[in-house]
Design a protein around this motif. Structure first.
Motif, PDB file in Angstrom:
ATOM      1  N   ALA A  39       3.600 -13.084  56.903  1.00  0.00           N
ATOM      2  CA  ALA A  39       2.522 -12.913  55.921  1.00  0.00           C
ATOM      3  C   ALA A  39       3.126 -12.805  54.515  1.00  0.00           C
ATOM      4  O   ALA A  39       2.640 -13.416  53.558  1.00  0.00           O
ATOM      5  CB  ALA A  39       1.705 -11.669  56.253  1.00  0.00           C
ATOM      6  N   GLU A  60      -3.125 -14.261  55.011  1.00  0.00           N
ATOM      7  CA  GLU A  60      -3.715 -12.923  55.014  1.00  0.00           C
ATOM      8  C   GLU A  60      -3.813 -12.399  56.446  1.00  0.00           C
ATOM      9  O   GLU A  60      -4.249 -13.125  57.349  1.00  0.00           O
ATOM     10  CB  GLU A  60      -5.115 -12.981  54.388  1.00  0.00           C
ATOM     11  N   THR A 104      -5.780 -10.517  58.720  1.00  0.00           N
ATOM     12  CA  THR A 104      -7.103  -9.927  58.951  1.00  0.00           C
ATOM     13  C   THR A 104      -7.131  -9.331  60.357  1.00  0.00           C
ATOM     14  O   THR A 104      -6.279  -9.635  61.181  1.00  0.00           O
ATOM     15  CB  THR A 104      -8.197 -11.013  58.858  1.00  0.00           C
TER      16      THR A 104
END
Ligand code: COA
Ligand code: MG
Length: 301
Positions: free
Chosen positions: A162, A168, A170
């Motif tokens: 990341a 991202e 999540t």
């Protein structure tokens, strides 16, 4: 090629070598593997002391009975070579190499192990956590097919990935999943074990269990962990369920019936079952046996 069916790597706990309490605790935990970490979990100021502490700990009498892995700093770093030599002397089951970008990163360490007459049983694991590592997954995993190479497991480094990519993280891991699928596919192509990345939110065990279920469905053998509380849920999710065991036993029994001898495909409870399902059933039962053996060893006095 099939990965080692009964090698249990459901719960693979990182223990920072800088944390004396974590080292002591690691001998009494039910995880399948401990990765003693000299890399990301250890700050630059602590590196040398952590290496010494780990050396004393593993050379002392009280080693855990599970599989033992040592993660070293990259050989290109100022700590790498000393870490490698120290890890080699700690007699782990494997050395985990961080930030592997290309096959050469593994082959170089392989050669160093051969030069120091390391036993063939000492394996190499590779973190896949850089964009180059992901793009070179095919050639990296191909090393698993070379009997002379020691590579045996790929580990997802999702926090670093990341950081390096901008992907991202999540809760549902929707942006990360494509890369995780690639990792699983490459590992299987090379006959390697493959482990999912960590869940940082170690207090939310409900979310953690969901993440384990997802990882299992994606084909991972297990999950890397950061906290002892994550061991129980990972062991449970990555173990075959009692329904799956019953189904596997039914498949084995059906193919053992003399009237099905030599048949490639049979009908069982309204479903087509092929010999490949028999192989899968046998693998699953071998895993279930390995788990039972391990549980028995752990509860033995
Ligand atoms: N391995 C072994 N023991 C651990 C552990 C680990 N990864 N994480 C925590 N423990 C121990 C603690 O030392 C404590 O022991 P005690 O009962 O003897 O006091 C007990 O488990 C409970 O710990 P807790 O107080 O809930 O957590 P913490 O606040 O001390 O630590 C973290 C939280 C995240 C800092 C710690 O779990 C950790 O360092 N995890 C590993 C991180 C890592 O390795 N990262 C790099 C790879 S991604
Ligand atoms: Mg990392």
């Amino acid at each position: 090629m099939q990965h080692h069916p009964a090698r249990l790597r459901r719960s693979v706990l990182y223990a920072p070598a800088s944390n004396e309490k974590a080292l002591l605790k690691s001998t009494s935990l039910a995880c399948d593997v401990v990765i003693y970490d000299l890399e990301d979990a250890v700050g630059p100021e602590e590196k040398l002391a952590a290496r010494e502490r780990l050396r004393d700990f593993l050379n002392g009498g009280d080693r855990p009975r599970c599989e033992i892995v040592v993660r070293i700093n990259a050989l290109s770093s100022i700590w790498g070579t000393e870490d490698f030599l120290a890890a080699r002397a700690m007699r782990p089951d494997a050395i985990l190499l961080p930030k592997v970008d290309r096959p050469r990163d593994i082959l170089d360490v392989d050669a160093m192990l051969d030069e120091t007459d390391a036993p063939r049983s000492l394996k190499l694991w590779a973190m896949i956590e850089t964009p180059r590592g992901v793009l070179n997954l095919g050639p990296i995993a191909e090393l698993g097919r070379d009997p002379a190479a020691r590579l045996s497991c790929l580990v997802a480094g999702t926090n670093d990935l990341a950081k390096e990519t901008g992907i991202e993280l999540t809760a549902d891991r929707r942006y990360l999943s494509p890369f995780l699928f690639q990792l699983v596919m490459a590992a299987r192509a090379g006959g390697l074990s493959v482990l999912d990345g960590v869940s940082n939110d170690f207090r939310d065990l409900e979310a953690f269990e969901a993440s384990c279920l997802e990882a299992r469905s994606m084909g991972f053998d297990g999950k890397t962990l950061i906290h002892p509380a994550q061991i129980g849920p990972a062991n449970a999710v990555f173990a075959p369920s009692s329904e799956a065991i019953a189904e596997a036993e039914a498949i084995v029994t059906a193919f053992a019936d003399p009237k099905n001898a030599g048949r490639g495909v049979i009908s069982l409870n309204g479903r087509m079952v092929e010999r490949l399902h028999l192989e899968m059933a046998q693998t699953l039962l071998a895993r279930a046996d390995a788990i039972r053996d391990k549980d028995n060893r752990e509860t033995a006095p």
